[in-house]
Each structure stands twice: as C-alpha cells, then as structure tokens.
Design a protein around this motif. Structure first.
Motif, PDB file in Angstrom:
ATOM      1  N   PHE A  55      30.348  37.130 -14.045  1.00  0.00           N
ATOM      2  CA  PHE A  55      30.604  36.376 -15.272  1.00  0.00           C
ATOM      3  C   PHE A  55      31.048  34.986 -14.745  1.00  0.00           C
ATOM      4  CE2 PHE A  55      34.548  38.680 -14.313  1.00  0.00           C
ATOM      5  CZ  PHE A  55      35.322  37.788 -14.533  1.00  0.00           C
ATOM      6  N   ASN A  56      31.001  34.322 -15.571  1.00  0.00           N
ATOM      7  CA  ASN A  56      31.600  32.698 -15.331  1.00  0.00           C
ATOM      8  C   ASN A  56      32.894  32.360 -15.989  1.00  0.00           C
ATOM      9  OD1 ASN A  56      29.285  31.765 -14.043  1.00  0.00           O
ATOM     10  ND2 ASN A  56      28.260  31.706 -15.831  1.00  0.00           N
ATOM     11  N   ALA A  57      33.659  31.240 -15.594  1.00  0.00           N
ATOM     12  CA  ALA A  57      34.883  31.181 -16.151  1.00  0.00           C
ATOM     13  C   ALA A  57      34.928  31.328 -17.514  1.00  0.00           C
ATOM     14  CB  ALA A  57      35.425  29.872 -15.335  1.00  0.00           C
ATOM     15  N   ASP A  58      33.876  30.611 -18.282  1.00  0.00           N
ATOM     16  CA  ASP A  58      33.876  30.214 -19.701  1.00  0.00           C
ATOM     17  C   ASP A  58      33.368  31.702 -20.472  1.00  0.00           C
ATOM     18  OD1 ASP A  58      31.323  30.004 -18.845  1.00  0.00           O
ATOM     19  OD2 ASP A  58      30.893  28.334 -20.028  1.00  0.00           O
ATOM     20  N   GLU A  59      33.271  32.743 -19.793  1.00  0.00           N
ATOM     21  CA  GLU A  59      32.867  33.839 -20.272  1.00  0.00           C
ATOM     22  C   GLU A  59      33.605  34.989 -20.308  1.00  0.00           C
ATOM     23  OE1 GLU A  59      28.084  33.432 -18.936  1.00  0.00           O
ATOM     24  OE2 GLU A  59      29.238  34.513 -17.848  1.00  0.00           O
ATOM     25  N   PRO A  60      33.558  36.257 -21.192  1.00  0.00           N
ATOM     26  CA  PRO A  60      34.219  37.418 -20.942  1.00  0.00           C
ATOM     27  C   PRO A  60      33.850  38.081 -19.846  1.00  0.00           C
ATOM     28  CG  PRO A  60      32.546  37.617 -22.634  1.00  0.00           C
ATOM     29  CD  PRO A  60      32.596  36.370 -22.344  1.00  0.00           C
ATOM     30  N   ILE A  61      34.692  38.953 -19.498  1.00  0.00           N
ATOM     31  CA  ILE A  61      34.241  39.861 -18.092  1.00  0.00           C
ATOM     32  C   ILE A  61      32.746  40.589 -18.492  1.00  0.00           C
ATOM     33  CG2 ILE A  61      34.700  42.068 -16.638  1.00  0.00           C
ATOM     34  CD1 ILE A  61      37.537  41.154 -17.282  1.00  0.00           C
ATOM     35  N   LEU A  62      31.772  40.406 -17.899  1.00  0.00           N
ATOM     36  CA  LEU A  62      30.396  41.027 -18.072  1.00  0.00           C
ATOM     37  C   LEU A  62      30.209  41.862 -17.057  1.00  0.00           C
ATOM     38  CD1 LEU A  62      28.502  37.838 -19.148  1.00  0.00           C
ATOM     39  CD2 LEU A  62      29.429  39.440 -20.647  1.00  0.00           C
ATOM     40  N   TRP A  63      29.518  43.176 -17.356  1.00  0.00           N
ATOM     41  CA  TRP A  63      29.266  44.123 -16.517  1.00  0.00           C
ATOM     42  C   TRP A  63      27.807  44.469 -16.375  1.00  0.00           C
ATOM     43  CZ3 TRP A  63      33.473  46.009 -13.551  1.00  0.00           C
ATOM     44  CH2 TRP A  63      34.615  45.731 -14.260  1.00  0.00           C
ATOM     45  N   TRP A  64      27.222  44.716 -15.283  1.00  0.00           N
ATOM     46  CA  TRP A  64      25.963  44.825 -14.940  1.00  0.00           C
ATOM     47  C   TRP A  64      25.313  46.022 -14.257  1.00  0.00           C
ATOM     48  CZ3 TRP A  64      23.104  40.181 -16.593  1.00  0.00           C
ATOM     49  CH2 TRP A  64      23.918  39.159 -16.875  1.00  0.00           C
ATOM     50  N   SER A  65      24.235  46.390 -14.557  1.00  0.00           N
ATOM     51  CA  SER A  65      23.278  47.471 -13.614  1.00  0.00           C
ATOM     52  C   SER A  65      22.059  47.088 -13.985  1.00  0.00           C
ATOM     53  CB  SER A  65      23.535  48.828 -14.299  1.00  0.00           C
ATOM     54  OG  SER A  65      23.149  49.815 -13.470  1.00  0.00           O
ATOM     55  N   PRO A  66      21.391  46.369 -12.867  1.00  0.00           N
ATOM     56  CA  PRO A  66      20.120  45.710 -13.113  1.00  0.00           C
ATOM     57  C   PRO A  66      19.122  46.975 -12.635  1.00  0.00           C
ATOM     58  CG  PRO A  66      21.025  44.540 -11.088  1.00  0.00           C
ATOM     59  CD  PRO A  66      22.218  45.394 -11.977  1.00  0.00           C
ATOM     60  N   ASP A  67      17.651  46.719 -13.180  1.00  0.00           N
ATOM     61  CA  ASP A  67      16.808  47.459 -12.835  1.00  0.00           C
ATOM     62  C   ASP A  67      15.364  46.509 -12.461  1.00  0.00           C
ATOM     63  OD1 ASP A  67      14.799  49.695 -12.269  1.00  0.00           O
ATOM     64  OD2 ASP A  67      14.785  50.113 -14.454  1.00  0.00           O
ATOM     65  N   PRO A  68      14.855  46.468 -11.226  1.00  0.00           N
ATOM     66  CA  PRO A  68      15.311  47.281  -9.996  1.00  0.00           C
ATOM     67  C   PRO A  68      16.772  46.798  -9.465  1.00  0.00           C
ATOM     68  CG  PRO A  68      13.794  45.665  -9.344  1.00  0.00           C
ATOM     69  CD  PRO A  68      14.063  45.296 -10.971  1.00  0.00           C
ATOM     70  N   ARG A  69      17.034  47.288  -8.214  1.00  0.00           N
ATOM     71  CA  ARG A  69      18.225  46.753  -7.686  1.00  0.00           C
ATOM     72  C   ARG A  69      18.026  46.524  -6.236  1.00  0.00           C
ATOM     73  NH1 ARG A  69      23.492  48.158  -9.936  1.00  0.00           N
ATOM     74  NH2 ARG A  69      25.052  47.914  -8.240  1.00  0.00           N
ATOM     75  N   CYS A  70      18.625  45.607  -5.645  1.00  0.00           N
ATOM     76  CA  CYS A  70      18.398  45.038  -4.251  1.00  0.00           C
ATOM     77  C   CYS A  70      19.432  45.801  -3.343  1.00  0.00           C
ATOM     78  CB  CYS A  70      18.642  43.590  -4.382  1.00  0.00           C
ATOM     79  SG  CYS A  70      18.084  42.781  -3.031  1.00  0.00           S
ATOM     80  N   VAL A  71      18.833  46.156  -2.216  1.00  0.00           N
ATOM     81  CA  VAL A  71      19.603  47.166  -1.187  1.00  0.00           C
ATOM     82  C   VAL A  71      19.016  46.386   0.028  1.00  0.00           C
ATOM     83  CG1 VAL A  71      19.995  48.828  -2.771  1.00  0.00           C
ATOM     84  CG2 VAL A  71      18.093  48.923  -1.073  1.00  0.00           C
ATOM     85  N   PHE A  72      20.053  46.664   1.056  1.00  0.00           N
ATOM     86  CA  PHE A  72      19.765  46.673   2.213  1.00  0.00           C
ATOM     87  C   PHE A  72      19.789  48.073   3.120  1.00  0.00           C
ATOM     88  CE2 PHE A  72      21.221  42.233   1.855  1.00  0.00           C
ATOM     89  CZ  PHE A  72      20.302  41.634   2.447  1.00  0.00           C
ATOM     90  N   ASP A  73      18.851  48.747   3.951  1.00  0.00           N
ATOM     91  CA  ASP A  73      18.917  49.664   4.667  1.00  0.00           C
ATOM     92  C   ASP A  73      19.744  49.315   5.876  1.00  0.00           C
ATOM     93  OD1 ASP A  73      17.406  51.517   3.336  1.00  0.00           O
ATOM     94  OD2 ASP A  73      15.974  50.030   3.722  1.00  0.00           O
ATOM     95  N   THR A  74      21.115  49.912   6.150  1.00  0.00           N
ATOM     96  CA  THR A  74      21.509  49.475   7.479  1.00  0.00           C
ATOM     97  C   THR A  74      20.959  49.718   8.871  1.00  0.00           C
ATOM     98  OG1 THR A  74      22.952  51.563   7.656  1.00  0.00           O
ATOM     99  CG2 THR A  74      23.883  50.044   6.197  1.00  0.00           C
ATOM    100  N   HIS A  75      20.121  50.584   8.784  1.00  0.00           N
ATOM    101  CA  HIS A  75      19.315  51.002   9.955  1.00  0.00           C
ATOM    102  C   HIS A  75      18.068  49.965  10.295  1.00  0.00           C
ATOM    103  CE1 HIS A  75      16.585  52.742   7.232  1.00  0.00           C
ATOM    104  NE2 HIS A  75      15.680  52.549   8.305  1.00  0.00           N
TER     105      HIS A  75
END
Length: 239
Positions: A55-75
């Motif tokens: 969230f930005n400074a002028d917003e309330p706390i916003l919570w997210w769980s997008p679809d799709p999700r971006c990930v790295f494989d450590t290997h």
C-alpha cells in the motif's frame, strides 16, 4: 461511473484471521482485505497463508494474494559468463544479515522516474521488528566496504518471501539474489516468493504459478523447520 470496491475489514483484535485468498478481487488482481496492523503476529500469519501487505502512504493497509503468483526456483539460477567475469574482476563479497536496515533503506529510495515508494516508514519499522525477531533477513552485496546491492524478505518455515531488492552498481541486485538462492537451496528452501509478476523479474528467471498451486506449496513449506533466528554470516561467491 466508478464502481466502489467492497473489501473485508480485518479485526484489529485478531491478528491471525484473513479471508481465504480465493476471495481476492480479480481487478485489481489479488486485492483481498484492508485494515489491521503490521504487527509481527499479523505479518507472519499473512505470509503463512500466501498473503502480503502492499500500500501507499495515503492508503489504508491493503492485503494481497494475486493470481498467478511470481516465484523463483532456488535451484534454477544460472550465473552467466559475463556476470561471473564481473564478479571476479570487481572483487565483490556477499553477506547475510549484516546490514538489514541499510538494505531496506536503499530499497525504499525512489527509482528513476518515480517520486515515491511503497516502503514507507511504517513498513520499514515493521520489517525491522521482524528482523530483530529472526524472521526477516537481508543479503548484502559489497564492493570493498560499499553496499552496492541487496535483497530482503521474510522466512516462514522453508519458504522465503522476497520483498524488494536494489542495485547501486550494475548486477548488484541480481548477484545478491543468486547468492541468496544458493544459500536457500543448501537449506532446502525450494522457492522464493516474488509476489507480483513484472518483466524485470521474468528476465531474472522468475516464473508464474497459479494461486492454487502456490498456496499448496505454501501449506507444505511453512510447517517445515526452516532456519530460525539470525542468519548472520559471510556467503561464498555465487558460482
């Protein structure tokens, strides 16, 4: 006419409760709830459920769980020849948890073309508390005694949730990310959560998972023992 968004308001007295991520909005993608606080208990509960604050400074706390999700494989990280030459020519070194506050501060600095940052003082303070408790960690890239790149994020079980990274010299963030991935792989952390897809993350080797698949991975990884406490150490050069 703009349609008003209807979002659940989090209970300030229950830091563990979040709506199911599947209830998140499609537009904006992944917006799930608002309110609550940035206490360690709430943040750790959020990450353990595949949810993060943004969230930005002028917003309330916003919570997210997008679809799709971006990930790295450590290997899957590969150190290309040009980066390897740069690494040895410039004499860089890498550490874990040596300069957490400095990494967060550098990540919070506005990028070229930007006038602000989402890493506002309240966010920096919240993750500083998590770091003191042994849950948030940083990787630092050094050129001599100068901090030239870094990454920070939160560990829950055997899942690392990346928050932000920065470079002051070319390759700084990528090499710090590779150094982090090498250590996480040695500790049996298979994934780095990169949250929201963008072209830069994809260029570094990230991939997308459906939210359902990501949440399955989260449920499996967060109950593993992880590496509790401080991670302070020097890291070998990425190979």
């Amino acid at each position: 006419m703009t349609q008003a968004l209807t979002l659940p308001l989090l209970d300030p007295d229950d830091p563990t409760y979040f709506p199911a991520p599947e209830q998140a909005l499609r537009s904006p993608d992944g917006l799930l709830a608002f309110g609550g606080d940035l206490s360690p208990a709430r943040l750790l509960s959020a990450y353990a459920q595949g949810i993060f604050p943004w969230f930005n400074a002028d917003e309330p706390i916003l919570w997210w769980s997008p679809d799709p999700r971006c990930v790295f494989d450590t290997h899957a990280f590969k150190l290309h020849r040009s980066l390897r030459r740069q690494l040895h020519r410039q004499g860089w070194s890498f550490t874990l948890d040596h300069a957490f506050d400095a990494v967060v501060e550098a990540c919070a600095a506005p990028r070229p073309g930007q006038t602000g940052t989402w890493i506002i003082p309240a966010m920096a303070s919240a993750y500083g508390r998590l770091h003191q408790l042994g849950h948030a960690h940083s990787v630092e890239a050094w050129h001599g005694d100068q901090l030239v790149g870094g990454v920070y994020g939160v560990a829950v079980g055997n899942l690392f949730c990346g928050e932000s990274m920065f470079s002051r010299e070319s390759g700084g963030s990528k090499l710090a990310l590779i150094a982090l991935a090498r250590q996480l792989q040695a500790w049996d952390f298979p994934l780095i959560d990169a949250q929201v897809t963008n072209p830069h993350l994809l260029s570094l080797g990230a991939r997308e998972l459906s939210r359902d698949r990501f949440l399955d991975e989260v449920a499996r990884l967060v109950v593993m023992p992880g590496q509790p406490g401080s991670w302070r150490r020097e890291l070998p050069l990425p190979e």
